[in-house]
Scaffold this motif. Structure first.
Motif, mmCIF file in Angstrom:
data_model
loop_
_atom_site.group_PDB
_atom_site.id
_atom_site.type_symbol
_atom_site.label_atom_id
_atom_site.label_comp_id
_atom_site.label_asym_id
_atom_site.label_seq_id
_atom_site.Cartn_x
_atom_site.Cartn_y
_atom_site.Cartn_z
ATOM 1 N N ASP A 1 4.152 2.854 -3.069
ATOM 2 C CA ASP A 1 4.284 1.956 -1.924
ATOM 3 C C ASP A 1 2.971 1.824 -1.170
ATOM 4 O OD1 ASP A 1 7.686 2.841 -0.851
ATOM 5 O OD2 ASP A 1 6.903 1.784 -2.613
ATOM 6 N N MET A 2 2.712 0.616 -0.701
ATOM 7 C CA MET A 2 1.606 0.361 0.226
ATOM 8 C C MET A 2 2.205 -0.303 1.454
ATOM 9 S SD MET A 2 -1.471 -0.907 -2.301
ATOM 10 C CE MET A 2 -2.793 -0.407 -1.173
ATOM 11 N N GLY A 3 1.630 -0.007 2.602
ATOM 12 C CA GLY A 3 2.225 -0.552 3.821
ATOM 13 C C GLY A 3 1.208 -0.801 4.905
ATOM 14 N N ALA B 1 4.966 -3.918 7.634
ATOM 15 C CA ALA B 1 5.462 -4.394 6.344
ATOM 16 C C ALA B 1 5.087 -3.386 5.265
ATOM 17 C CB ALA B 1 4.868 -5.756 5.996
ATOM 18 N N THR B 2 5.922 -3.324 4.231
ATOM 19 C CA THR B 2 5.615 -2.496 3.074
ATOM 20 C C THR B 2 5.844 -3.285 1.809
ATOM 21 O OG1 THR B 2 7.862 -1.617 2.911
ATOM 22 C CG2 THR B 2 6.299 -0.371 4.259
ATOM 23 N N ILE B 3 5.183 -2.848 0.736
ATOM 24 C CA ILE B 3 5.370 -3.478 -0.563
ATOM 25 C C ILE B 3 5.335 -2.399 -1.630
ATOM 26 C CG2 ILE B 3 2.896 -4.054 -0.700
ATOM 27 C CD1 ILE B 3 3.785 -6.549 -2.357
ATOM 28 N N ALA B 4 6.358 -2.410 -2.474
ATOM 29 C CA ALA B 4 6.421 -1.459 -3.574
ATOM 30 C C ALA B 4 5.527 -1.920 -4.720
ATOM 31 C CB ALA B 4 7.868 -1.339 -4.053
ATOM 32 N N ARG B 5 5.289 -1.013 -5.639
ATOM 33 C CA ARG B 5 4.417 -1.353 -6.758
ATOM 34 C C ARG B 5 4.940 -2.561 -7.529
ATOM 35 N NH1 ARG B 5 0.243 0.680 -9.410
ATOM 36 N NH2 ARG B 5 0.028 0.210 -11.626
ATOM 37 N N GLY B 6 6.263 -2.657 -7.622
ATOM 38 C CA GLY B 6 6.869 -3.763 -8.349
ATOM 39 C C GLY B 6 6.973 -5.041 -7.547
ATOM 40 N N GLY B 7 6.617 -4.983 -6.256
ATOM 41 C CA GLY B 7 6.580 -6.197 -5.460
ATOM 42 C C GLY B 7 7.679 -6.348 -4.427
ATOM 43 N N ILE B 8 8.607 -5.426 -4.373
ATOM 44 C CA ILE B 8 9.672 -5.514 -3.352
ATOM 45 C C ILE B 8 9.042 -5.279 -1.976
ATOM 46 C CG2 ILE B 8 11.789 -4.481 -2.483
ATOM 47 C CD1 ILE B 8 12.509 -3.836 -5.376
ATOM 48 N N THR B 9 9.394 -6.156 -1.048
ATOM 49 C CA THR B 9 8.786 -6.100 0.284
ATOM 50 C C THR B 9 9.819 -5.787 1.366
ATOM 51 O OG1 THR B 9 9.076 -8.494 0.553
ATOM 52 C CG2 THR B 9 6.970 -7.728 -0.339
ATOM 53 N N VAL C 1 3.154 -9.782 3.105
ATOM 54 C CA VAL C 1 2.423 -8.682 2.474
ATOM 55 C C VAL C 1 2.378 -8.930 0.969
ATOM 56 C CG1 VAL C 1 4.508 -7.234 2.296
ATOM 57 C CG2 VAL C 1 2.230 -6.179 2.264
ATOM 58 N N SER C 2 1.249 -8.613 0.364
ATOM 59 C CA SER C 2 1.087 -8.764 -1.085
ATOM 60 C C SER C 2 0.144 -7.680 -1.585
ATOM 61 C CB SER C 2 0.557 -10.158 -1.434
ATOM 62 O OG SER C 2 -0.712 -10.362 -0.834
ATOM 63 N N ARG C 3 0.012 -7.576 -2.897
ATOM 64 C CA ARG C 3 -0.904 -6.569 -3.444
ATOM 65 C C ARG C 3 -1.396 -7.019 -4.809
ATOM 66 N NH1 ARG C 3 2.506 -1.155 -4.108
ATOM 67 N NH2 ARG C 3 0.733 -0.461 -5.402
ATOM 68 N N ASP C 4 -2.544 -6.481 -5.159
ATOM 69 C CA ASP C 4 -3.129 -6.687 -6.480
ATOM 70 C C ASP C 4 -3.284 -5.298 -7.081
ATOM 71 O OD1 ASP C 4 -4.832 -7.015 -8.686
ATOM 72 O OD2 ASP C 4 -5.883 -8.694 -7.761
ATOM 73 N N ASN C 5 -2.384 -4.944 -7.977
ATOM 74 C CA ASN C 5 -2.397 -3.585 -8.528
ATOM 75 C C ASN C 5 -3.660 -3.310 -9.337
ATOM 76 O OD1 ASN C 5 0.093 -2.907 -7.412
ATOM 77 N ND2 ASN C 5 1.215 -3.737 -9.160
#
Length: 120
Positions: free
Chosen positions: A33-35, A49-57, A69-73
């Motif tokens: 998780d990133m937040g 906000a938080t976002i799991a590795r798989g993209g659940i926010t 919130v978004s992420r680039d693994n």
């Protein structure tokens, strides 16, 4: 050694937008998780906000529909797009991440924070 570095804060007028970035670096095997959290003067730190590795926010009620919130693994980076900013959004914004190191340790890491100021 693991580091989280936030960037993108600043001063913006109400109704404006900012995009925060949080880049993780160091001896990283994987990130769960990133937040994003924020702390206004005289107040406790709160979840944004938080976002799991798989993209659940997950979002705080106060920012739903305005923040994304978004992420680039591949880059070990999380982002927070903030639109329709309000003076009440003024705070220091912190990045948090659950990180597994290459040494087999799991821990939560914090960035140093980035100031967001919204003027009315």
């Amino acid at each position: 050694q693991v580091q989280l570095v936030e960037s993108g804060g600043g001063l913006v007028q109400a109704g404006g937008s900012l995009r925060l970035s949080c880049a993780a670096s160091g001896s990283i095997a994987s990130i769960n998780d990133m937040g994003w959290y924020r702390q206004a003067p005289g107040k406790q730190r709160e979840l944004v906000a938080t976002i799991a590795r798989g993209g659940i926010t997950n979002y705080a009620t106060s920012v739903k529909g305005r923040f994304t919130v978004s992420r680039d693994n591949a880059k070990n980076t999380a982002y927070l797009q903030m639109n329709s900013l309000r003076p009440g959004d003024t705070a220091v914004y912190y990045c948090n991440a659950e990180i597994y190191t290459i040494w087999g340790h799991r821990s939560y890491y914090w960035g140093q924070g980035t100031q967001v100021t919204v003027s009315s």
